[in-house]
Design an enzyme around this catalytic site. Structure first.
Site, PDB file in Angstrom:
ATOM      1  CD  GLU A  96      -2.792  -1.274   2.373  1.00 48.30           C
ATOM      2  OE1 GLU A  96      -4.008  -1.477   2.299  1.00 48.30           O
ATOM      3  OE2 GLU A  96      -2.179  -1.291   3.443  1.00 48.30           O
ATOM      4  CB  CYS A 109       2.934   7.515   3.048  1.00 50.06           C
ATOM      5  SG  CYS A 109       3.501   6.384   4.304  1.00 50.06           S
ATOM      6  CB  CYS A 116       7.368  -4.548   9.247  1.00 52.69           C
ATOM      7  SG  CYS A 116       8.748  -3.860  10.205  1.00 52.69           S
ATOM      8  CB  CYS A 120       6.157  -1.953  16.662  1.00 44.12           C
ATOM      9  SG  CYS A 120       7.837  -1.499  16.199  1.00 44.12           S
ATOM     10  CB  CYS A 123       2.850  -1.332  14.107  1.00 41.68           C
ATOM     11  SG  CYS A 123       3.051  -1.227  12.322  1.00 41.68           S
ATOM     12  CB  CYS A 339       0.893   6.171  11.502  1.00 35.93           C
ATOM     13  SG  CYS A 339       1.437   7.735  10.915  1.00 35.93           S
TER      14      CYS A 339
HETATM   15  N1  SAH Z   1       9.206   1.124  10.194  1.00 32.50           N
HETATM   16  C1  SAH Z   1       9.378   2.524  10.197  1.00 32.50           C
HETATM   17  C2  SAH Z   1       8.482   3.241   9.218  1.00 32.50           C
HETATM   18  C3  SAH Z   1       7.076   2.729   9.093  1.00 32.50           C
HETATM   19  S1  SAH Z   1       6.058   2.910  10.534  1.00 32.50           S
HETATM   20  C4  SAH Z   1       9.229   3.080  11.597  1.00 32.50           C
HETATM   21  O1  SAH Z   1       8.796   2.352  12.493  1.00 32.50           O
HETATM   22  O2  SAH Z   1       9.579   4.243  11.786  1.00 32.50           O
HETATM   23  C5  SAH Z   1       5.696   4.661  10.435  1.00 32.50           C
HETATM   24  C6  SAH Z   1       5.245   5.293  11.750  1.00 32.50           C
HETATM   25  O3  SAH Z   1       3.964   4.780  12.150  1.00 32.50           O
HETATM   26  C7  SAH Z   1       6.188   5.003  12.922  1.00 32.50           C
HETATM   27  O4  SAH Z   1       6.568   6.220  13.540  1.00 32.50           O
HETATM   28  C8  SAH Z   1       5.339   4.188  13.864  1.00 32.50           C
HETATM   29  O5  SAH Z   1       5.745   4.404  15.199  1.00 32.50           O
HETATM   30  C9  SAH Z   1       3.942   4.693  13.554  1.00 32.50           C
HETATM   31  N2  SAH Z   1       2.874   3.780  13.948  1.00 32.50           N
HETATM   32  C10 SAH Z   1       2.855   2.440  13.866  1.00 32.50           C
HETATM   33  N3  SAH Z   1       1.688   1.952  14.343  1.00 32.50           N
HETATM   34  C11 SAH Z   1       0.946   3.016  14.733  1.00 32.50           C
HETATM   35  C12 SAH Z   1      -0.354   3.167  15.283  1.00 32.50           C
HETATM   36  N4  SAH Z   1      -1.139   2.112  15.554  1.00 32.50           N
HETATM   37  N5  SAH Z   1      -0.805   4.407  15.547  1.00 32.50           N
HETATM   38  C13 SAH Z   1      -0.030   5.489  15.276  1.00 32.50           C
HETATM   39  N6  SAH Z   1       1.194   5.415  14.737  1.00 32.50           N
HETATM   40  C14 SAH Z   1       1.694   4.194  14.469  1.00 32.50           C
HETATM   41 FE1  SF4 Z   2       7.696  -2.214  11.471  1.00 33.51          FE
HETATM   42 FE2  SF4 Z   2       5.416  -1.097  12.218  1.00 33.51          FE
HETATM   43 FE3  SF4 Z   2       7.455  -1.212  13.915  1.00 33.51          FE
HETATM   44 FE4  SF4 Z   2       7.589   0.456  11.785  1.00 33.51          FE
HETATM   45  S1  SF4 Z   2       6.154   0.585  13.514  1.00 33.51           S
HETATM   46  S2  SF4 Z   2       9.166  -0.945  12.560  1.00 33.51           S
HETATM   47  S3  SF4 Z   2       6.455  -0.779  10.298  1.00 33.51           S
HETATM   48  S4  SF4 Z   2       6.343  -2.956  13.065  1.00 33.51           S
END
Ligand code: SAH
Ligand code: SF4
Length: 349
Positions: A96, A109, A116, A120, A123, A339
């Site tokens: 996406e 974006c 990934c 996290c 996420c 995000c």
């Molecule tokens: N992997 C990279 C880039 C993709 S994630 C990273 O982690 O930076 C992009 C952003 O989305 C990151 O700052 C992450 O902390 C945020 N993010 C992930 N899950 C989220 C959620 N449920 N609500 C708000 N932000 C989120």
């Molecule tokens: Fe991966 Fe999501 Fe963590 Fe970014 S926030 S590193 S996309 S698991």
């Protein structure tokens, strides 16, 4: 003639590699400039459209190379103007990209991996796990697919590498793709308008110290102490926040440039005034700004978003200490394009 998949995908080549590839046919250097312009400025889908190249040269290019594209499977638009593009890769995987209009800016974006591997806990992309890295062409083709959809109406002004995946876990391809984005004969984006967001992969950050950086750096901090960060981001056990911040302290930033810290706010986990106060000394000595992102909730995620007052209170503590802190409410929530909500699946068949 070579089988399509044996041919070199021209968009997998960096500008220097493209030059080398074209030199194989004994062509002058300016030919590769022309090819770059056709590929990225004009976005041609076939070598035959490169009309200022000789017929013979086009035949040679066609024999050894090919031009890949992504299949646009579905486009969804949110009430707030955000558009989510579900794009199909040649092997059937899906990714996406999200287009976000904001005042005079139109930000795209882009994804760097299918899924990934960093897991996290807040996420949805992390929940998918890691499927594979994207190739250079799959990264830059996202820009071309979306631009084609816009058909010259309003140009994309900014690129953020913040879609699915961890860019520094796909280091080589991501950096080559950025080179094409920033090259004057490629997409020609100014390096101030390209942002790479990382969860803080230490080996990748250390490698960046030796590169010519053509982008802004954003680092997902998401906590003010090691224990909380490890709980939210398992990668912190391997690469603790302290070591990440130490590297960033030595980062060669251009004058007036700043690192962005992203801080996803999670109720009862990292949103207390005490957390805000702990952040202040941590960021000392790093020219930075902080983006506070109230958590985007989802049924699969075991956390909640804090109240607006709680977020404001946190922000005020940081601002009073002289830090720049901005609350970023994600756009595209209604179409799961915000995000952390990207999963590469179509919502309807
Ligand atoms: N992997 C990279 C880039 C993709 S994630 C990273 O982690 O930076 C992009 C952003 O989305 C990151 O700052 C992450 O902390 C945020 N993010 C992930 N899950 C989220 C959620 N449920 N609500 C708000 N932000 C989120
Ligand atoms: Fe991966 Fe999501 Fe963590 Fe970014 S926030 S590193 S996309 S698991």
């Amino acid at each position: 003639m070579k089988d399509a998949l044996e041919k070199t995908d021209l968009k997998n080549l960096s500008p220097t590699e493209l030059e080398g590839f074209i030199a194989m046919f004994g062509k002058e250097r300016y030919r590769s400039v022309q090819a770059l312009r056709w590929l990225y400025r004009r976005g041609v889908r076939s070598v035959d459209e490169m009309s200022n190249l000789s017929k013979k040269f086009r035949e040679q290019l066609n024999q050894a190379g090919r031009i890949s594209t992504l299949q646009s499977i579905r486009i969804e638009e949110d009430r707030d103007g955000t558009k989510k593009f579900l794009l199909g890769l040649e092997d059937g995987n899906r990714i996406e990209s999200v287009l976000i209009p904001d005042k005079s800016r139109l930000t795209l974006c882009v994804s760097t991996q299918v899924g990934c591997g960093l897991g996290c806990r807040f996420c949805l992309t992390g929940k998918m796990g890691w499927k594979r890295n994207l190739s250079v062409s799959e990264i830059v083709n996202q820009i071309l697919a979306v631009r084609e959809h816009l058909s010259g109406k309003s140009p994309i002004t900014n690129i953020v590498l913040m879609g699915m995946g961890e860019p520094l876990a796909n280091y080589v391809n991501t950096l080559k793709a950025i080179e094409l984005m920033a090259h004057p004969d490629g997409f020609g984006f100014s390096s101030r308008r390209i942002t790479l967001s990382t969860a803080g992969l230490l080996p990748g950050l250390e490698k960046l110290l030796n590169e010519k950086i053509r982008f802004r750096l954003a680092v997902s901090l998401n906590a003010a102490d090691e224990e909380t960060r490890s709980r939210l981001m398992p990668v912190n056990r391997r690469y603790p926040m302290k070591r990440v911040l130490d590297v960033l302290r030595n980062f060669p930033l251009k004058r007036r440039a700043r690192i962005t810290f992203e801080y996803v706010m999670v109720e009862g986990v990292n949103d207390s005034p005490r957390d805000a106060k702990r952040l202040i000394p941590l960021l000392k000595g790093i020219p930075s700004k902080i983006n506070l992102i109230p958590l985007n909730e989802a049924p699969e995620i075991p956390f909640r978003r804090p109240s607006e007052e709680r977020v404001r209170e946190f922000q005020e503590i940081l601002m009073k200490a002289g830090l720049t802190a901005i609350v970023r409410t994600s756009k595209g929530i209604n179409i799961s394009a915000a995000c952390g909500q990207l999963q590469g699946r179509a919502l309807c068949p």
